[in-house]
Design a protein around this motif. Structure first.
Motif, PDB file in Angstrom:
ATOM      1  N   LEU A 115       0.832  -1.200   0.000  1.00 15.72           N
ATOM      2  CA  LEU A 115       0.000   0.000   0.000  1.00 15.72           C
ATOM      3  C   LEU A 115       0.869   1.253   0.000  1.00 15.72           C
ATOM      4  O   LEU A 115       0.596   2.214  -0.734  1.00 15.72           O
ATOM      5  CB  LEU A 115      -0.923  -0.015   1.218  1.00 15.72           C
ATOM      6  CG  LEU A 115      -1.954   1.110   1.321  1.00 15.72           C
ATOM      7  CD1 LEU A 115      -2.968   1.029   0.186  1.00 15.72           C
ATOM      8  CD2 LEU A 115      -2.672   1.045   2.669  1.00 15.72           C
ATOM      9  N   ASP A 116       1.928   1.239   0.786  1.00 14.54           N
ATOM     10  CA  ASP A 116       2.823   2.396   0.873  1.00 14.54           C
ATOM     11  C   ASP A 116       3.564   2.659  -0.434  1.00 14.54           C
ATOM     12  O   ASP A 116       3.960   3.798  -0.711  1.00 14.54           O
ATOM     13  CB  ASP A 116       3.843   2.192   1.998  1.00 14.54           C
ATOM     14  CG  ASP A 116       3.200   2.257   3.381  1.00 14.54           C
ATOM     15  OD1 ASP A 116       2.116   2.862   3.504  1.00 14.54           O
ATOM     16  OD2 ASP A 116       3.777   1.687   4.333  1.00 14.54           O
ATOM     17  N   THR A 117       3.765   1.608  -1.230  1.00  9.06           N
ATOM     18  CA  THR A 117       4.484   1.787  -2.496  1.00  9.06           C
ATOM     19  C   THR A 117       3.547   2.101  -3.655  1.00  9.06           C
ATOM     20  O   THR A 117       3.989   2.155  -4.802  1.00  9.06           O
ATOM     21  CB  THR A 117       5.302   0.528  -2.838  1.00  9.06           C
ATOM     22  OG1 THR A 117       4.428  -0.605  -2.921  1.00  9.06           O
ATOM     23  CG2 THR A 117       6.369   0.276  -1.793  1.00  9.06           C
ATOM     24  N   GLY A 118       2.256   2.297  -3.362  1.00  8.13           N
ATOM     25  CA  GLY A 118       1.343   2.758  -4.395  1.00  8.13           C
ATOM     26  C   GLY A 118       0.340   1.752  -4.915  1.00  8.13           C
ATOM     27  O   GLY A 118      -0.445   2.074  -5.815  1.00  8.13           O
ATOM     28  N   VAL A 119       0.332   0.540  -4.385  1.00 13.83           N
ATOM     29  CA  VAL A 119      -0.685  -0.427  -4.809  1.00 13.83           C
ATOM     30  C   VAL A 119      -2.022   0.018  -4.221  1.00 13.83           C
ATOM     31  O   VAL A 119      -2.135   0.201  -3.007  1.00 13.83           O
ATOM     32  CB  VAL A 119      -0.347  -1.854  -4.337  1.00 13.83           C
ATOM     33  CG1 VAL A 119      -1.435  -2.833  -4.778  1.00 13.83           C
ATOM     34  CG2 VAL A 119       1.005  -2.283  -4.879  1.00 13.83           C
ATOM     35  N   PRO A 120      -3.057   0.221  -5.036  1.00 14.09           N
ATOM     36  CA  PRO A 120      -4.341   0.690  -4.515  1.00 14.09           C
ATOM     37  C   PRO A 120      -4.947  -0.301  -3.525  1.00 14.09           C
ATOM     38  O   PRO A 120      -4.772  -1.517  -3.659  1.00 14.09           O
ATOM     39  CB  PRO A 120      -5.215   0.812  -5.768  1.00 14.09           C
ATOM     40  CG  PRO A 120      -4.254   0.914  -6.905  1.00 14.09           C
ATOM     41  CD  PRO A 120      -3.070   0.087  -6.510  1.00 14.09           C
ATOM     42  N   GLU A 121      -5.663   0.228  -2.552  1.00 13.17           N
ATOM     43  CA  GLU A 121      -6.271  -0.647  -1.547  1.00 13.17           C
ATOM     44  C   GLU A 121      -7.249  -1.627  -2.178  1.00 13.17           C
ATOM     45  O   GLU A 121      -7.319  -2.790  -1.777  1.00 13.17           O
ATOM     46  CB  GLU A 121      -6.984   0.190  -0.482  1.00 13.17           C
ATOM     47  CG  GLU A 121      -7.542  -0.648   0.652  1.00 13.17           C
ATOM     48  CD  GLU A 121      -8.203   0.178   1.733  1.00 13.17           C
ATOM     49  OE1 GLU A 121      -8.957  -0.412   2.533  1.00 13.17           O
ATOM     50  OE2 GLU A 121      -7.982   1.406   1.775  1.00 13.17           O
ATOM     51  N   GLU A 122      -8.006  -1.179  -3.169  1.00 12.49           N
ATOM     52  CA  GLU A 122      -8.956  -2.092  -3.816  1.00 12.49           C
ATOM     53  C   GLU A 122      -8.230  -3.257  -4.483  1.00 12.49           C
ATOM     54  O   GLU A 122      -8.701  -4.397  -4.456  1.00 12.49           O
ATOM     55  CB  GLU A 122      -9.801  -1.337  -4.844  1.00 12.49           C
ATOM     56  CG  GLU A 122     -10.891  -2.189  -5.464  1.00 12.49           C
ATOM     57  CD  GLU A 122     -11.884  -1.372  -6.276  1.00 12.49           C
ATOM     58  OE1 GLU A 122     -12.636  -1.979  -7.055  1.00 12.49           O
ATOM     59  OE2 GLU A 122     -11.908  -0.132  -6.134  1.00 12.49           O
ATOM     60  N   THR A 123      -7.070  -2.983  -5.068  1.00 10.84           N
ATOM     61  CA  THR A 123      -6.269  -4.052  -5.662  1.00 10.84           C
ATOM     62  C   THR A 123      -5.803  -5.033  -4.596  1.00 10.84           C
ATOM     63  O   THR A 123      -5.827  -6.252  -4.801  1.00 10.84           O
ATOM     64  CB  THR A 123      -5.054  -3.458  -6.399  1.00 10.84           C
ATOM     65  OG1 THR A 123      -5.518  -2.620  -7.461  1.00 10.84           O
ATOM     66  CG2 THR A 123      -4.167  -4.554  -6.977  1.00 10.84           C
ATOM     67  N   LEU A 124      -5.394  -4.514  -3.456  1.00  8.70           N
ATOM     68  CA  LEU A 124      -4.957  -5.393  -2.369  1.00  8.70           C
ATOM     69  C   LEU A 124      -6.106  -6.269  -1.879  1.00  8.70           C
ATOM     70  O   LEU A 124      -5.918  -7.452  -1.586  1.00  8.70           O
ATOM     71  CB  LEU A 124      -4.393  -4.561  -1.218  1.00  8.70           C
ATOM     72  CG  LEU A 124      -3.066  -3.860  -1.510  1.00  8.70           C
ATOM     73  CD1 LEU A 124      -2.717  -2.888  -0.390  1.00  8.70           C
ATOM     74  CD2 LEU A 124      -1.942  -4.878  -1.694  1.00  8.70           C
ATOM     75  N   LEU A 125      -7.298  -5.705  -1.812  1.00 10.13           N
ATOM     76  CA  LEU A 125      -8.448  -6.475  -1.343  1.00 10.13           C
ATOM     77  C   LEU A 125      -8.852  -7.552  -2.344  1.00 10.13           C
ATOM     78  O   LEU A 125      -9.047  -8.719  -1.972  1.00 10.13           O
ATOM     79  CB  LEU A 125      -9.628  -5.538  -1.085  1.00 10.13           C
ATOM     80  CG  LEU A 125      -9.493  -4.575   0.098  1.00 10.13           C
ATOM     81  CD1 LEU A 125     -10.594  -3.525   0.057  1.00 10.13           C
ATOM     82  CD2 LEU A 125      -9.525  -5.324   1.428  1.00 10.13           C
ATOM     83  N   LEU A 126      -8.966  -7.164  -3.623  1.00  5.44           N
ATOM     84  CA  LEU A 126      -9.539  -8.072  -4.621  1.00  5.44           C
ATOM     85  C   LEU A 126      -8.509  -8.943  -5.330  1.00  5.44           C
ATOM     86  O   LEU A 126      -8.834 -10.062  -5.752  1.00  5.44           O
ATOM     87  CB  LEU A 126     -10.314  -7.264  -5.663  1.00  5.44           C
ATOM     88  CG  LEU A 126     -11.487  -6.434  -5.138  1.00  5.44           C
ATOM     89  CD1 LEU A 126     -12.183  -5.718  -6.285  1.00  5.44           C
ATOM     90  CD2 LEU A 126     -12.464  -7.294  -4.357  1.00  5.44           C
ATOM     91  N   ASP A 127      -7.281  -8.444  -5.473  1.00  8.10           N
ATOM     92  CA  ASP A 127      -6.279  -9.171  -6.259  1.00  8.10           C
ATOM     93  C   ASP A 127      -5.159  -9.760  -5.411  1.00  8.10           C
ATOM     94  O   ASP A 127      -4.274 -10.433  -5.946  1.00  8.10           O
ATOM     95  CB  ASP A 127      -5.668  -8.246  -7.319  1.00  8.10           C
ATOM     96  CG  ASP A 127      -6.710  -7.746  -8.314  1.00  8.10           C
ATOM     97  OD1 ASP A 127      -7.719  -8.455  -8.506  1.00  8.10           O
ATOM     98  OD2 ASP A 127      -6.530  -6.656  -8.878  1.00  8.10           O
ATOM     99  N   VAL A 128      -5.175  -9.493  -4.112  1.00  8.84           N
ATOM    100  CA  VAL A 128      -4.162 -10.072  -3.220  1.00  8.84           C
ATOM    101  C   VAL A 128      -4.836 -10.892  -2.121  1.00  8.84           C
ATOM    102  O   VAL A 128      -4.673 -12.110  -2.045  1.00  8.84           O
ATOM    103  CB  VAL A 128      -3.258  -8.976  -2.608  1.00  8.84           C
ATOM    104  CG1 VAL A 128      -2.311  -9.580  -1.568  1.00  8.84           C
ATOM    105  CG2 VAL A 128      -2.457  -8.283  -3.704  1.00  8.84           C
ATOM    106  N   LEU A 129      -5.615 -10.240  -1.270  1.00  8.23           N
ATOM    107  CA  LEU A 129      -6.232 -10.956  -0.155  1.00  8.23           C
ATOM    108  C   LEU A 129      -7.254 -11.987  -0.625  1.00  8.23           C
ATOM    109  O   LEU A 129      -7.314 -13.101  -0.091  1.00  8.23           O
ATOM    110  CB  LEU A 129      -6.875  -9.957   0.804  1.00  8.23           C
ATOM    111  CG  LEU A 129      -5.860  -9.215   1.680  1.00  8.23           C
ATOM    112  CD1 LEU A 129      -6.396  -7.862   2.110  1.00  8.23           C
ATOM    113  CD2 LEU A 129      -5.493 -10.045   2.900  1.00  8.23           C
TER     114      LEU A 129
END
Length: 239
Positions: free
Chosen positions: A71-85
């Protein structure tokens, strides 16, 4: 239940803007090229793998660091939720079904993922004004314990400006309806993953609609194409 992303906008026929540049809110910006998509996907895959390794080893601090560093390096939170978690949580089920992880590991990874989602939400809402786009209630069908997909939907809608009442797993229908009387939401989002819960889902859908609240359903319980959602007369369905 998975939130749908907004469709991409393509240039109109006869659009003669300079190659490699598109207009966006009055500015000219360079579109994302195919190689950039590949790099972004590769970077996301790396985050997924790092998160999986930390979570399956039960190392919650390391798992949380993976996500917050991204998140700190610019990955959007929505991407982290849907494409990572979300993929990591899906892998939990696959690995458990293949007998490559234990039930204890399955529960531990899920708990770690849930706490990471909560940490993202708390970080996001610090000092933020109350949302005013509308209000929705998100709940699992009574008897449904698989609440993580519903939680992801709740967080994505919150990101997009909705006020969300997230009720979590297996909410009894009478208590769900009582909450609707108190909160007067614009809609109920009902999640279910197990088809044997469809009779209970039907009762919940009917009860919510009876008090004037439309119901959107999602999850595998409602069929791959939403056929059971239509049979139960839900107002909308999402995969």
């Amino acid at each position: 239940m998975a939130p749908r992303r907004a469709p991409r906008r393509h240039g109109r026929r006869g659009d003669h803007r300079p190659q490699g540049l598109v207009a966006h809110h009055g500015r000219r910006v360079r579109p994302v090229r195919r190689e950039e998509h590949v790099r972004q996907a590769t970077a996301t895959d790396t985050v997924v793998e790092r998160l999986w390794r930390a979570a399956v080893e039960g190392d919650e601090p390391a798992a949380a660091s993976v996500v917050h560093e991204a998140l700190d390096t610019g990955v959007p939170e929505e991407t982290l939720l849907l494409d990572v978690l979300a993929p990591v949580q899906a892998k939990v089920g696959v690995e458990w079904a293949a007998d490559r992880i234990t039930v204890a590991q399955e529960h531990a990874v899920t708990a770690i993922n849930e706490r990471i989602v909560a940490s993202l939400a708390h970080r996001r809402t610090r000092g933020r004004a109350v949302s005013s786009r509308g209000r929705v209630t998100i709940s699992c069908v009574d008897g449904e314990w698989h609440a993580f997909p519903a939680r992801l939907v709740a967080e994505v809608l919150s990101l997009h400006g909705w006020r969300v009442d997230y009720l979590g797993a297996q909410t009894p229908t009478p208590h769900l309806v009582a909450h609707l009387h108190q909160s007067n939401p614009d809609a109920v989002l009902l999640s279910g993953s197990i088809p044997t819960h469809l009779p209970t889902a039907h009762a919940a859908i009917t009860a919510c609609q009876a008090v004037g609240v439309p119901v959107l359903t999602g999850g595998r319980a409602f069929g791959p194409d939403g056929r059971y959602a239509r049979t139960l007369r839900a107002d909308r369905w999402a995969p």
